[in-house]
Design a protein around this motif. Structure first.
Motif, PDB file in Angstrom:
ATOM      1  N   LEU A  71      41.232  16.610 -15.130  1.00  8.38           N
ATOM      2  CA  LEU A  71      40.083  16.583 -16.040  1.00  8.38           C
ATOM      3  C   LEU A  71      40.066  17.821 -16.923  1.00  8.38           C
ATOM      4  O   LEU A  71      39.768  17.738 -18.128  1.00  8.38           O
ATOM      5  CB  LEU A  71      38.791  16.481 -15.225  1.00  8.38           C
ATOM      6  N   ASN A  72      40.383  18.961 -16.343  1.00 11.09           N
ATOM      7  CA  ASN A  72      40.412  20.198 -17.126  1.00 11.09           C
ATOM      8  C   ASN A  72      41.510  20.182 -18.186  1.00 11.09           C
ATOM      9  O   ASN A  72      41.425  20.923 -19.179  1.00 11.09           O
ATOM     10  CB  ASN A  72      40.607  21.400 -16.200  1.00 11.09           C
ATOM     11  N   ALA A  73      42.529  19.371 -17.980  1.00 10.10           N
ATOM     12  CA  ALA A  73      43.636  19.293 -18.940  1.00 10.10           C
ATOM     13  C   ALA A  73      43.348  18.322 -20.084  1.00 10.10           C
ATOM     14  O   ALA A  73      44.132  18.241 -21.029  1.00 10.10           O
ATOM     15  CB  ALA A  73      44.920  18.869 -18.222  1.00 10.10           C
ATOM     16  N   GLN A  74      42.224  17.602 -20.007  1.00  7.96           N
ATOM     17  CA  GLN A  74      41.882  16.620 -21.028  1.00  7.96           C
ATOM     18  C   GLN A  74      41.173  17.269 -22.214  1.00  7.96           C
ATOM     19  O   GLN A  74      40.419  18.230 -22.061  1.00  7.96           O
ATOM     20  CB  GLN A  74      40.959  15.548 -20.433  1.00  7.96           C
ATOM     21  N   ASP A  75      41.409  16.718 -23.393  1.00  4.64           N
ATOM     22  CA  ASP A  75      40.651  17.112 -24.578  1.00  4.64           C
ATOM     23  C   ASP A  75      39.482  16.135 -24.709  1.00  4.64           C
ATOM     24  O   ASP A  75      39.655  14.995 -25.139  1.00  4.64           O
ATOM     25  CB  ASP A  75      41.535  17.049 -25.826  1.00  4.64           C
ATOM     26  N   ALA A  86      33.036   8.506 -16.941  1.00  4.46           N
ATOM     27  CA  ALA A  86      33.951   7.403 -16.651  1.00  4.46           C
ATOM     28  C   ALA A  86      35.380   7.903 -16.528  1.00  4.46           C
ATOM     29  O   ALA A  86      36.137   7.466 -15.644  1.00  4.46           O
ATOM     30  CB  ALA A  86      33.848   6.338 -17.741  1.00  4.46           C
ATOM     31  N   LEU A  87      35.771   8.821 -17.399  1.00  2.00           N
ATOM     32  CA  LEU A  87      37.113   9.392 -17.348  1.00  2.00           C
ATOM     33  C   LEU A  87      37.323  10.133 -16.037  1.00  2.00           C
ATOM     34  O   LEU A  87      38.377  10.009 -15.405  1.00  2.00           O
ATOM     35  CB  LEU A  87      37.319  10.345 -18.527  1.00  2.00           C
ATOM     36  N   ARG A 128      31.714  17.883  -7.689  1.00  2.00           N
ATOM     37  CA  ARG A 128      32.811  18.501  -8.424  1.00  2.00           C
ATOM     38  C   ARG A 128      32.954  17.909  -9.823  1.00  2.00           C
ATOM     39  O   ARG A 128      33.295  18.619 -10.777  1.00  2.00           O
ATOM     40  CB  ARG A 128      34.118  18.365  -7.641  1.00  2.00           C
ATOM     41  N   ILE A 129      32.683  16.610  -9.951  1.00  2.00           N
ATOM     42  CA  ILE A 129      32.721  15.998 -11.283  1.00  2.00           C
ATOM     43  C   ILE A 129      31.662  16.618 -12.176  1.00  2.00           C
ATOM     44  O   ILE A 129      31.944  17.044 -13.311  1.00  2.00           O
ATOM     45  CB  ILE A 129      32.531  14.473 -11.188  1.00  2.00           C
ATOM     46  N   TRP A 130      30.432  16.682 -11.687  1.00  2.00           N
ATOM     47  CA  TRP A 130      29.351  17.243 -12.506  1.00  2.00           C
ATOM     48  C   TRP A 130      29.600  18.711 -12.839  1.00  2.00           C
ATOM     49  O   TRP A 130      29.364  19.146 -13.967  1.00  2.00           O
ATOM     50  CB  TRP A 130      28.015  17.085 -11.791  1.00  2.00           C
ATOM     51  N   ASN A 131      30.074  19.473 -11.854  1.00  2.00           N
ATOM     52  CA  ASN A 131      30.342  20.893 -12.116  1.00  2.00           C
ATOM     53  C   ASN A 131      31.451  21.063 -13.151  1.00  2.00           C
ATOM     54  O   ASN A 131      31.366  21.925 -14.033  1.00  2.00           O
ATOM     55  CB  ASN A 131      30.717  21.608 -10.820  1.00  2.00           C
ATOM     56  N   THR A 132      32.488  20.247 -13.054  1.00  2.00           N
ATOM     57  CA  THR A 132      33.599  20.351 -13.996  1.00  2.00           C
ATOM     58  C   THR A 132      33.165  19.959 -15.399  1.00  2.00           C
ATOM     59  O   THR A 132      33.661  20.512 -16.397  1.00  2.00           O
ATOM     60  CB  THR A 132      34.767  19.459 -13.542  1.00  2.00           C
ATOM     61  N   LEU A 133      32.228  19.011 -15.487  1.00  2.00           N
ATOM     62  CA  LEU A 133      31.726  18.587 -16.789  1.00  2.00           C
ATOM     63  C   LEU A 133      30.656  19.524 -17.342  1.00  2.00           C
ATOM     64  O   LEU A 133      30.124  19.286 -18.423  1.00  2.00           O
ATOM     65  CB  LEU A 133      31.178  17.157 -16.703  1.00  2.00           C
ATOM     66  N   GLY A 134      30.349  20.581 -16.597  1.00  2.00           N
ATOM     67  CA  GLY A 134      29.450  21.604 -17.115  1.00  2.00           C
ATOM     68  C   GLY A 134      27.976  21.376 -16.850  1.00  2.00           C
ATOM     69  O   GLY A 134      27.127  21.870 -17.605  1.00  2.00           O
ATOM     70  N   ASP A 135      27.647  20.649 -15.785  1.00  2.00           N
ATOM     71  CA  ASP A 135      26.233  20.410 -15.474  1.00  2.00           C
ATOM     72  C   ASP A 135      25.522  21.735 -15.201  1.00  2.00           C
ATOM     73  O   ASP A 135      25.999  22.568 -14.436  1.00  2.00           O
ATOM     74  CB  ASP A 135      26.123  19.508 -14.244  1.00  2.00           C
ATOM     75  N   THR A 136      24.371  21.926 -15.839  1.00  2.00           N
ATOM     76  CA  THR A 136      23.600  23.165 -15.674  1.00  2.00           C
ATOM     77  C   THR A 136      22.215  22.908 -15.097  1.00  2.00           C
ATOM     78  O   THR A 136      21.380  23.809 -15.090  1.00  2.00           O
ATOM     79  CB  THR A 136      23.450  23.886 -17.029  1.00  2.00           C
TER      80      THR A 136
END
Length: 230
Positions: A71-75, A86-87, A128-136
């Motif tokens: 996920l971190n490697a995605q643009d 979804a991704l 981990r999904i929410w944290n990686t997507l920047g949930d604050t």
């Protein structure tokens, strides 16, 4: 090669995965992995006190790690947030490259004595999904987001296990429908907020809900926190 220079935990997991399709996440698979790796049973038990259950949990967390890296490697610039979610779920499914090991894990964690462990692992994936997507979020939304995504993820995994469509296209369509369902709920909630008298209801509820906070530090269990009113 000395044991101190080896990643024995990883070797045991890799070895166990060769036996899981036949023996499940069982003591038989654990003992076979010990024999394959050639380590002392006491050392293997020290690394995995619960035996195959710990290996199954490690397999799940390995998938989470692979998902985060992918996920971190995605643009994701320009992507809608629902598409990012979804991704993330799609990448998590792709990270679970051994479907039979996942199937056996679902069976294991469906047992009453291991259900709490299974729920904890699914919650951890959603977290981990929410944290990686920047949930604050730092309030009750922190919990509702993870609870909702846990439901979406777990139902999608069950569908994926029975999906034999080309490229798992049926699973991806199922995932999109589940996320659309969640978005419809959010739209209804937005409409309810506009209803007469809702502001008064919210203010009375906020005095309680404002005390609900996410954990201050990451823990390896279901998160929870209730602050003491000042």
């Amino acid at each position: 090669m000395s044991d101190t220079s080896r990643d024995i935990a990883t070797e045991l997991l890799d070895a166990a995965l060769m036996h899981v399709p036949f023996d499940g996440w069982s003591d038989a698979a654990f003992q076979a992995a010990i024999a394959d790796v050639g380590v002392a049973p006491a050392l293997a038990k020290g690394l995995n006190p619960r035996g195959a259950i710990d290996l199954a949990a490690a397999f799940h967390r390995r998938g989470d790690d692979a998902m985060v890296a992918a996920l971190n490697a995605q643009d994701m610039s320009g992507m809608r947030f629902r598409d990012k979610v979804a991704l993330a779920v799609r990448l998590r499914l792709e990270a679970a490259d051994d479907k039979e090991a996942v199937r056996r894990g679902v069976t294991l964690f469906a047992l009453p004595m291991h259900a709490a462990e299974g729920a904890k692992l699914i919650w951890g994936t959603a977290d981990r999904i929410w944290n990686t997507l920047g949930d604050t979020s730092r309030d009750i939304n922190w919990y509702t987001k993870r609870a909702t995504l846990s439901g979406v993820y777990s139902s999608t995994v069950l569908y994926w296990l029975g999906d034999d469509s080309l490229g798992h296209q049926a699973t991806l369509a199922f995932l999109d429908r589940r996320i659309d369902d969640v978005m419809q709920i959010e739209k209804v909630k937005a409409q309810v907020r506009k209803a007469p008298g809702f502001d008064r209801l919210v203010k009375s509820a906020e005095s309680v809900l404002s005390r609900v906070k996410p954990p201050k530090a990451r823990r390896d269990d279901l998160p929870g926190g209730w602050t003491t009113p000042r």
